[in-house]
Scaffold this active site. Structure first.
Site, PDB file in Angstrom:
ATOM      1  N   ASP A  68       0.866  -1.174   0.000  1.00 53.13           N
ATOM      2  CA  ASP A  68       0.000   0.000   0.000  1.00 53.13           C
ATOM      3  C   ASP A  68       0.905   1.226   0.000  1.00 53.13           C
ATOM      4  OD1 ASP A  68      -1.721   2.083   0.480  1.00 53.13           O
ATOM      5  OD2 ASP A  68      -2.437   1.360   2.435  1.00 53.13           O
ATOM      6  N   LYS A  72       2.814  11.340  -3.341  1.00 50.50           N
ATOM      7  CA  LYS A  72       1.733  10.666  -4.075  1.00 50.50           C
ATOM      8  C   LYS A  72       0.761  11.662  -4.695  1.00 50.50           C
ATOM      9  CE  LYS A  72      -1.824   7.123  -3.271  1.00 50.50           C
ATOM     10  NZ  LYS A  72      -2.353   6.214  -2.225  1.00 50.50           N
ATOM     11  N   GLU A  86      -7.644   0.627  -4.032  1.00 50.09           N
ATOM     12  CA  GLU A  86      -7.570   0.529  -2.569  1.00 50.09           C
ATOM     13  C   GLU A  86      -8.879   0.058  -1.922  1.00 50.09           C
ATOM     14  OE1 GLU A  86      -5.922   4.348  -1.571  1.00 50.09           O
ATOM     15  OE2 GLU A  86      -4.004   3.827  -2.486  1.00 50.09           O
ATOM     16  N   ASP A 109     -13.142   5.357   1.841  1.00 51.86           N
ATOM     17  CA  ASP A 109     -11.691   5.314   2.047  1.00 51.86           C
ATOM     18  C   ASP A 109     -11.111   6.723   1.990  1.00 51.86           C
ATOM     19  OD1 ASP A 109      -8.965   4.938   1.945  1.00 51.86           O
ATOM     20  OD2 ASP A 109      -8.977   3.601   0.204  1.00 51.86           O
TER      21      ASP A 109
END
Lengths: 618, 169
Positions: free
Chosen positions: A25, A85, A179, A203
């Site tokens: 992850d 990211k 995810e 999420d």
């Protein structure tokens, strides 16, 4: 001759041993690595016993990643990259002022550091490398492949950039997995979730927000719709608190050290508010003379209402797209869902108490590890198949800056779709194909993925040419576009690559320099891989012939057996090329056989449906 | 061209049982999705990926009434892309425009008026569907093609109606 290979002592035995598939992850704030061992997925910890690796890299005198880099973030902010990211696959126009801080002044997004210019892809690859090394050290073996998670709402460029970071780190990527889907895999059909339940996975990570609506079945986990915002996460709550503090303290201009200081203060305020109803915020020592502030949970709810509402709007659209009006469960994923303001909002919106029995920081990596184990080849065929969707529509620019949608969002992957276009003018010999992704109608409001030209169309009257544009999106959500003029066969194919990442040549040269030091000889490794692939093919063909040999005519079967014998004859040679070319030949030749076998299994499954239909009628 | 009905072993008709289609789809996709070929030779994985994409496309078309009806016509050699560009009759277009304006004014209507409008549009859509089925089953391709153009418009209208309803709520 062929059948020997499927016998227990055959040369294939090695390749049937249990393989190592890692789930990684790669988060905005923290990253993790996990693996499935004896039926359960576990996160792997570092020497200090910590599973979370802060996604922070310091390019000072040396490259430092994780907790140590996080400490350097405050004293050496110029050389420390956090939340890289958020910049993956992005261009300058996508960024706000805060995000542009520290970037070099060029088209390509890169940070100026003591170690030279570093792109977000390179920063991410350093993080991936540390996680892979952690796993190799603990497992005392090299992994066979990794499943890397990405936000479901990542567009094609963001996915490509992520894949490139993994390639740069020398990882074999089995799949980019969304995810929320990974989280759903980790939950599986557990004691809370029953067959045919529709669930929502909410999420909220450090920098991205995803909402996925899924239906869980035995044997199938199907994403019905997904939505989100790939630039909305816990970081935005921190930034909002920084702005709030600046306003209260009358601060207008901040140095980068001060900003980092206030950001980490904001984060700790936010985290403490998840535990208590109110906190005191002392003025930072380096900013003399500031009064103490206080913030209650209620005030925090009020100032964050706008951000929370943005997530709920995305939930509403995803529910509509999925065609459902309620869900059996709402699952919380991502560290930011620890905030009570989020839990309350999710509970109120879906009208149920949300599920969070698996640690929201770890659940994505755990699900990725379970899927990595399947995709690396350890599965027994009983695992649920994941059917995921493309998050954003794909289209082409037509006249007047408008977009014609070719693939609507939430189409199931993998997919291939062709659409015919024609020329607009007499004698037109070229056609620009501009591929875009997004929901809006105008070109400037969508993400431009690629622009390429199909040339060499013979001059014809307007409307006579027949140009077939084909979109292929694989199970990773990665796009390939090709165009072909049907009457003459003029062709252009393009794999969409991130134009702001690294070029293929750059990646190749970086990989070479890192591999020159690698202990294993490339040549030996390639030979071994070619043999494993060849043996797998022979093994699978032998099994297929034994099971479904009747689908082939005598001549067809003979031709396959001849090619198999030829491959077997070169298997022990050291000539990689001849092993590869014989493998390809046999593979190509067995394609028809593979398709007939697929047809047979589908036919028998469908006759099963027909029988059950009859039964239900009676 | 591929007959998408054959993919699922279904009779080529506009009226289908969507739940049955879904059950067939799920059974087939489990058998040919590339993930079910993990560890298989590369060529088998490629064959599976291609098949899975075909099955997904077939499902996508059959699951939606307008696309399914269009596919039936295409199977009979009707050029759907040019049909899409073909205008409907002026009377029909005028009626569509009037209804569209009413949909855009949904928030100004009384509840009873909104229900009446909604029923009118739903009925018109069902009528268009039945009309298509009637002509198609009677093998009158020209009339079925015109009916398909109307069905296309009626479907857009139902879409706009549900969007307007969402905005009002």
């Amino acid at each position: 001759m062929l059948l020997q290979i499927s016998e227990p002592n055959g040369p294939n035995e090695n390749s049937r041993a249990r393989k190592l598939g890692l789930g990684i992850d790669l988060g905005t704030t923290n990253s993790l690595v996990a693996i499935k061992m004896s039926d359960v997925a576990h996160v792997l910890t570092d020497k200090e016993g910590q599973a979370l690796l802060p996604s922070v890299v310091n390019f000072g005198a040396e490259v430092t990643v994780g907790h140590a880099a996080l400490e350097l973030a405050v004293v050496d902010p110029e050389n420390t990259i956090v939340s890289a990211k958020r910049l993956m696959g992005r261009s300058r126009d996508d960024l706000n002022k805060n995000q542009q801080r520290g970037l070099i002044d060029a088209d390509r997004l890169a940070f100026a550091t003591r170690q030279g210019h570093k792109t977000p892809v390179e920063v991410s690859s350093e993080i991936l490398n540390v996680l892979a090394v952690r796993a190799r050290t603990l497992l005392e073996a090299e992994e066979d492949g990794v499943v890397l998670t990405v936000p479901a709402y990542f567009d094609d460029r963001q996915r490509q950039a992520t894949r490139q970071a993994a390639e740069l780190a020398g990882l074999n990527v089995l799949r980019l997995l969304n995810e929320p889907t990974a989280a759903a895999v980790a939950y599986g059909l557990d004691e809370h979730i029953e067959e045919s339940d529709v669930i929502a996975v909410y999420d909220l990570g450090g920098g991205t927000f995803d909402i996925s609506i899924l239906r869980m079945e035995r044997g199938l986990l199907r994403v019905l719709a997904t939505g989100g915002d790939s630039a909305l996460g816990g970081d935005d709550f921190d930034e909002m608190l920084v702005d709030w503090m600046c306003e209260r303290w009358g601060l207008s201009v901040l140095t980068s050290v001060q900003r980092r200081r206030l950001t980490s203060l904001a984060r700790s305020v936010k985290e403490r508010l998840s535990e208590t109803d109110g906190v005191a915020i002392p003025g930072p020592a380096e900013l003399v003379g500031l009064p103490d502030l206080s913030l209650t949970r209620k005030q925090f709810h009020e100032i964050s209402a706008g951000l929370v509402a943005r997530t709920l709007d995305a939930c509403k659209r995803a529910m509509e797209d999925a065609g459902v009006s309620q869900v059996a469960h709402a699952v919380l994923v991502g560290g930011s869902t620890r905030m009570p303001v989020i839990r309350d909002a999710v509970a109120a919106y879906f009208g149920i108490e949300p599920l969070c029995s698996i640690n929201p920081d770890e659940v994505v990596a755990l699900g990725a590890a379970l899927q990595a184990d399947v995709l690396v080849g350890n599965g027994n065929g009983e695992e649920a198949l994941l059917l995921d969707v493309i998050p954003l529509s794909l289209g082409l620019e037509t006249y007047g800056g408008l977009i014609e949608k070719i693939i609507p969002r939430n189409s199931v992957l993998p997919l291939a779709k062709a659409q015919e276009f024609t020329t607009a003018k007499d004698g037109q010999t070229g056609l620009v194909i501009h591929v875009l992704q997004g929901e809006r109608e105008r070109v400037e409001d969508c993400r431009s993925l690629a622009r390429f030209e199909l040339t060499g169309i013979p001059p014809m009257v307007a409307g006579a040419a027949r140009i077939l544009v084909t979109f292929k999106v694989d199970a990773d959500g990665l796009l390939e576009v090709s165009a072909r003029e049907e009457t003459t066969g003029t062709e252009a194919v393009l794999v969409v690559k991130p134009s702001f990442g690294l070029s293929d040549t750059e990646v190749a040269s970086m990989l070479r320099s890192s591999q020159e030091n690698a202990a294993e000889d490339m040549q030996a490794r390639q030979l071994r891989e070619a043999r494993v692939e060849a043996e797998a093919l022979l093994h699978s063909l032998a099994g297929a012939l034994a099971a479904d040999g009747d689908l082939l005519g005598v001549a067809e079967r003979g031709a396959l057996e001849d090619l198999a014998a030829e491959l077997l004859a070169v298997l022990d040679a050291v000539d990689i090329e001849s092993i590869r070319s014989k493998t390809d030949q046999l593979g190509e030749a067995s394609l028809v056989f593979a398709e007939r076998r697929m047809d047979r299994s589908i036919q028998s499954a469908l006759s099963g449906v027909a029988v059950s239909q009859l039964e239900s009628l009676e | 061209m591929t007959n998408y009905f054959q993919v699922f072993d279904l009779a080529p008709r506009v009226a289908i049982d969507v739940a049955d289609l879904q059950a067939r789809y799920e059974q087939i996709i489990i058998l040919c999705h590339p993930d079910k070929y993990a560890g298989a030779p590369a060529f088998e994985q490629r064959a599976a990926a291609k098949r899975a994409a075909d099955v997904n496309e077939a499902y996508e078309v059959l699951a939606h009434t307008v696309a399914r009806a269009g596919h039936l016509l295409a199977l009979r050699g009707v050029d759907i892309q040019s049909l899409e560009r073909q205008p409907a009759s002026p009377d029909f277009l005028f009626e569509q425009m009037t209804l569209r304006e009413e949909v855009q004014m949904l928030n100004t209507l009384t509840d009873a008026e909104a229900v009446a409008l909604s029923e009118r549009i739903t009925t018109a859509y069902d009528d268009a569907k039945n009309k298509f089925a009637y002509y198609f089953d009677a093998d009158d391709l020209a009339a079925a093609s015109s009916a398909w153009v109307e069905l296309h418009y009626q479907h857009k209208l139902t879409d706009e109606l549900s969007r307007a309803k969402r905005q009002v709520s």
